[in-house]
Design an enzyme around this catalytic site. Structure first.
Site, PDB file in Angstrom:
ATOM      1  N   TYR A 331       3.899   5.568 -16.301  1.00 43.44           N
ATOM      2  CA  TYR A 331       5.098   6.291 -15.892  1.00 43.44           C
ATOM      3  C   TYR A 331       5.684   6.921 -17.146  1.00 43.44           C
ATOM      4  O   TYR A 331       5.689   6.285 -18.214  1.00 43.44           O
ATOM      5  CB  TYR A 331       6.127   5.332 -15.276  1.00 43.44           C
ATOM      6  N   ASP A 359       4.217  11.233  -8.673  1.00 42.98           N
ATOM      7  CA  ASP A 359       4.981  11.361  -7.420  1.00 42.98           C
ATOM      8  C   ASP A 359       6.244  10.497  -7.391  1.00 42.98           C
ATOM      9  O   ASP A 359       6.809  10.247  -6.326  1.00 42.98           O
ATOM     10  CB  ASP A 359       4.083  11.059  -6.198  1.00 42.98           C
ATOM     11  N   HIS A 457       1.295   7.573  -2.664  1.00 46.38           N
ATOM     12  CA  HIS A 457       1.908   6.334  -3.155  1.00 46.38           C
ATOM     13  C   HIS A 457       1.986   5.283  -2.040  1.00 46.38           C
ATOM     14  O   HIS A 457       2.945   4.520  -1.946  1.00 46.38           O
ATOM     15  CB  HIS A 457       3.306   6.634  -3.710  1.00 46.38           C
TER      16      HIS A 457
HETATM   17  C1  LIG Z   1       3.972  -2.941  -3.949  1.00 46.76           C
HETATM   18  C2  LIG Z   1       3.394  -1.677  -4.477  1.00 46.76           C
HETATM   19  C3  LIG Z   1       3.653  -1.313  -5.781  1.00 46.76           C
HETATM   20  C4  LIG Z   1       3.112  -0.150  -6.290  1.00 46.76           C
HETATM   21  N1  LIG Z   1       3.340   0.152  -7.595  1.00 46.76           N
HETATM   22  C5  LIG Z   1       2.801   1.278  -8.101  1.00 46.76           C
HETATM   23  C6  LIG Z   1       3.002   1.609  -9.461  1.00 46.76           C
HETATM   24  O1  LIG Z   1       3.664   0.891 -10.200  1.00 46.76           O
HETATM   25  N2  LIG Z   1       2.451   2.750  -9.920  1.00 46.76           N
HETATM   26  C7  LIG Z   1       1.709   3.584  -9.118  1.00 46.76           C
HETATM   27  O2  LIG Z   1       1.228   4.628  -9.570  1.00 46.76           O
HETATM   28  N3  LIG Z   1       1.495   3.273  -7.824  1.00 46.76           N
HETATM   29  C8  LIG Z   1       2.013   2.159  -7.314  1.00 46.76           C
HETATM   30  N4  LIG Z   1       1.794   1.850  -6.001  1.00 46.76           N
HETATM   31  C9  LIG Z   1       0.966   2.731  -5.177  1.00 46.76           C
HETATM   32  C10 LIG Z   1      -0.510   2.325  -5.231  1.00 46.76           C
HETATM   33  O3  LIG Z   1      -1.051   2.607  -6.484  1.00 46.76           O
HETATM   34  C11 LIG Z   1      -1.343   3.084  -4.204  1.00 46.76           C
HETATM   35  O4  LIG Z   1      -1.106   4.448  -4.347  1.00 46.76           O
HETATM   36  C12 LIG Z   1      -1.065   2.661  -2.763  1.00 46.76           C
HETATM   37  O5  LIG Z   1      -0.716   1.314  -2.675  1.00 46.76           O
HETATM   38  C13 LIG Z   1      -2.304   2.911  -1.930  1.00 46.76           C
HETATM   39  O6  LIG Z   1      -2.056   2.611  -0.611  1.00 46.76           O
HETATM   40  P1  LIG Z   1      -2.480   1.229   0.113  1.00 46.76           P
HETATM   41  O7  LIG Z   1      -1.497   0.218  -0.349  1.00 46.76           O
HETATM   42  O8  LIG Z   1      -2.333   1.573   1.543  1.00 46.76           O
HETATM   43  O9  LIG Z   1      -3.899   0.907  -0.289  1.00 46.76           O
HETATM   44  C14 LIG Z   1       2.314   0.684  -5.468  1.00 46.76           C
HETATM   45  C15 LIG Z   1       2.053   0.305  -4.167  1.00 46.76           C
HETATM   46  C16 LIG Z   1       2.571  -0.860  -3.668  1.00 46.76           C
HETATM   47  C17 LIG Z   1       2.246  -1.257  -2.263  1.00 46.76           C
END
Ligand SMILES: Cc1cc2nc3c(=O)[nH]c(=O)nc-3n(C[C@H](O)[C@H](O)[C@H](O)COP(=O)(O)O)c2cc1C
Length: 560
Positions: A331, A359, A457
């Site tokens: 980030y 995003d 995301h």
């Molecule tokens: C609890 C949680 C925390 C997340 N934290 C981040 C993060 O810190 N940085 C990021 O780029 N994406 C983050 N994501 C998004 C994930 O990288 C990813 O894009 C997403 O979970 C994919 O979808 P799925 O959970 O349906 O597999 C997060 C997702 C979740 C569920």
């Protein structure tokens, strides 16, 4: 009988009855070759089992690092419990010794566990001093205490009068913990280290949906909501899944598929399958080992993990256990020095690429999270931000929870030019995560991206964006092979992987299922997720007539 560190049972701030605690003792005893716990068939019991293990792992870690646990049990009439805990907190706040109050229960009993080195006279003296304070406090409130000079459980008649049956349960706990202490009050109860803590339970789930149900039973509501939730009406969250279900497969017959080869490379790194781990913040909430367990499981499965900026383990600790390739998700903070330092640390630690998440100029409106206001328990923090002096949410900054606070540190003025800044600062390849349009895909490449992750995301940012799988083909077409294109969001089945690869994804990334695996079984749970997807994908390839990834082509898929 070996004595287990029951003192460390936190129950996540929930008050539990003495009877429940007795059962937890039974669980822990069983972990160490003691009694049978086949009674733990109900969801509620399994939850306790999980929590007990969760906390035992912490205790075990501290003990392995040379600490020892000592404890004082405090019993006061229920009417004085709140007061006693508040005053005890004040006593403990003034001490240099880590001495958390743990396992306080509705029947007027709680423990204070001292984590100390008994060979250090200063620490021992401090433990004695604190212990005396606790004893005096308990006595002055009409209670008792099993610590030094305490009266001991043999004289808790007032509890018998007030609570009847609870006392006999408490006696059972004491017996289970340390029969000597019950008979001879007047010394601090020593809690010995268990020799090893293993989670051997096999995971009873036939697919990742069932695994989520198990995790949901186990996790505190606040954590489950934080992990599972999406933005606004969660339309995109649902759509990420629904879109996969609308795509049909057109299998080829009689191809000869007695073996399927799914090995591939991702930015030049060999992986055993096109299934990678997405960056997910705060994995320590799911399991004490958090990201460490995930990194280990990824290595064992010979696949790649993306470590999040907002992880509860530091880059260095995570890389210390890595046996496969790791990407670092970045980030960009308003204070650019923070991000620059993170990139340098990722490089030095051996990460293979930087994944720039684009995003989150602001945090999506995650209503489940807003309701529960996630805060980290004291033992967890966003470790990567320590060097920047950001150890936690500063008191009084926000009462809306951790997530909005952290997002407020990100630079919402970020533009494509900043991608150039980043590319100029590191030799590592950069993947841009959060692309949903082909024109943005081309811009990302123009400004220095070596790869793209088509992502919304996980439905947590702008609601009503399309499912990632539905925009993947147009982005793949626009990019025309200039860089590798990845996709995440809603991948729960091997057939989903097949569809994404057929539409041109180099590999998929999986987010939430990793958390469910972690919650249910730590490292073993994450391995379970990866192996489940591997097996399902292998079967889907075979049933579609695809002996290798080269034959997973677009003619296999048809959108309804
Ligand atoms: C609890 C949680 C925390 C997340 N934290 C981040 C993060 O810190 N940085 C990021 O780029 N994406 C983050 N994501 C998004 C994930 O990288 C990813 O894009 C997403 O979970 C994919 O979808 P799925 O959970 O349906 O597999 C997060 C997702 C979740 C569920």
């Amino acid at each position: 009988m070996q004595v287990a560190p029951t003192l460390w049972l936190e129950f996540h701030g929930t008050e539990v009855s003495v009877a429940e605690q007795a059962r937890t003792v039974q669980i822990i005893a069983s972990e160490h070759g003691g009694t049978d716990f086949s009674w733990a068939t109900k969801a509620e019991d399994r939850r306790k089992l999980w929590r007990a293990r969760h906390d035992v792992v912490y205790a075990d870690k501290a003990l392995r690092e040379g600490a020892q646990l000592w404890a004082t049990d405090v019993c006061v009439p229920i009417s004085r419990l709140a007061e006693c805990i508040t005053e005890t907190q004040k006593d403990l706040a003034g001490s240099f010794l880590p001495a958390p109050i743990v396992g306080h229960v509705g029947d007027g009993n709680f423990h204070v566990g001292f984590v100390l080195n008994p060979n250090d006279p200063k620490e021992m003296a401090e433990a004695e001093r604190l212990n005396q304070q606790l004893v005096h406090r308990a006595l002055s409130l009409g209670g008792t205490c099993t610590g030094e000079h305490g009266i001991g459980c043999g004289k808790i008649d007032f509890l018998l009068a007030e609570h009847g049956e609870a006392v006999s349960v408490m006696r059972a706990i004491k017996t289970a913990l340390d029969p000597d202490n019950l008979m001879n009050p007047g010394k601090i109860l020593r809690v010995q280290s268990p020799s090893a803590v293993t989670v051997s339970e096999t995971i009873q789930a036939s697919n990742l949906g069932e695994l989520e149900a198990l995790a949901r039973e186990l996790l505190p509501q606040m954590t489950y909501d934080y992990y599972a939730g999406g933005a606004n009406d969660e339309t995109t969250l649902r759509e990420n899944r629904a879109a996969y279900e609308r795509i049909t497969l057109l299998p080829r017959m009689l191809v000869g598929v007695n073996a399927t080869d799914m090995t591939t490379t991702v930015l030049g790194e060999h992986v055993s399958m096109p299934i990678l781990i997405a960056p997910v913040a705060l994995e320590g909430l799911a399991h004490p080992e958090g990201e460490i367990a995930t990194v280990k499981a990824a290595g064992a499965a010979q696949t790649l993990m993306t470590l999040a900026t907002l992880s509860t383990s530091s880059i260095e600790d995570a890389m210390g256990v890595a046996s496969g390739p790791i990407w670092f998700q970045l980030y960009v903070f308003k204070d650019r020095d923070i991000s620059a330092a993170l990139v340098k640390r990722a490089e030095v630690a051996g990460c293979k690429a930087i994944v720039l998440t684009v995003d989150v100029p602001m945090l999506g409106k995650r209503e489940r999270g807003m309701r529960t206001r996630l805060m980290l328990p004291e033992h967890l923090s966003v470790k990567n931000l320590w060097p920047a002096g950001l150890q936690g949410v500063p008191k009084g900054v926000t009462d809306s929870g951790l997530d909005p606070y952290l997002a407020s540190l990100f630079d919402s003025a970020l533009t494509w030019k900043d991608l150039e800044w980043l590319a100029g600062m590191t030799k590592l390849p950069i993947l841009v995560k959060g692309i949903l349009r082909s024109d943005d895909a081309l811009r990302a490449i123009k400004y220095g991206a070596s790869g793209l992750i088509v992502s919304n995301h996980g439905g947590r940012q702008l609601d009503t964006t399309p499912a990632t799988i539905s925009v993947l083909p147009e982005i793949v077409d626009a990019v025309a092979g200039a860089v590798e294109v990845y996709v995440d969001g809603g991948i729960r089945r091997g057939t989903d992987v097949l569809k994404a690869v057929a539409y041109g994804a180099r590999a998929v990334l999986v987010g939430r299922p990793i958390l469910w695996g972690l919650a249910v079984g730590g490292e073993a749970g994450v391995k379970f997720v990866l192996e489940m997807l591997r097996q399902e994908f292998s079967l889907a390839m075979a049933l579609s007539g695809c002996p290798g990834l080269a034959s997973v082509t677009r003619d296999l898929v048809r959108a309804l």
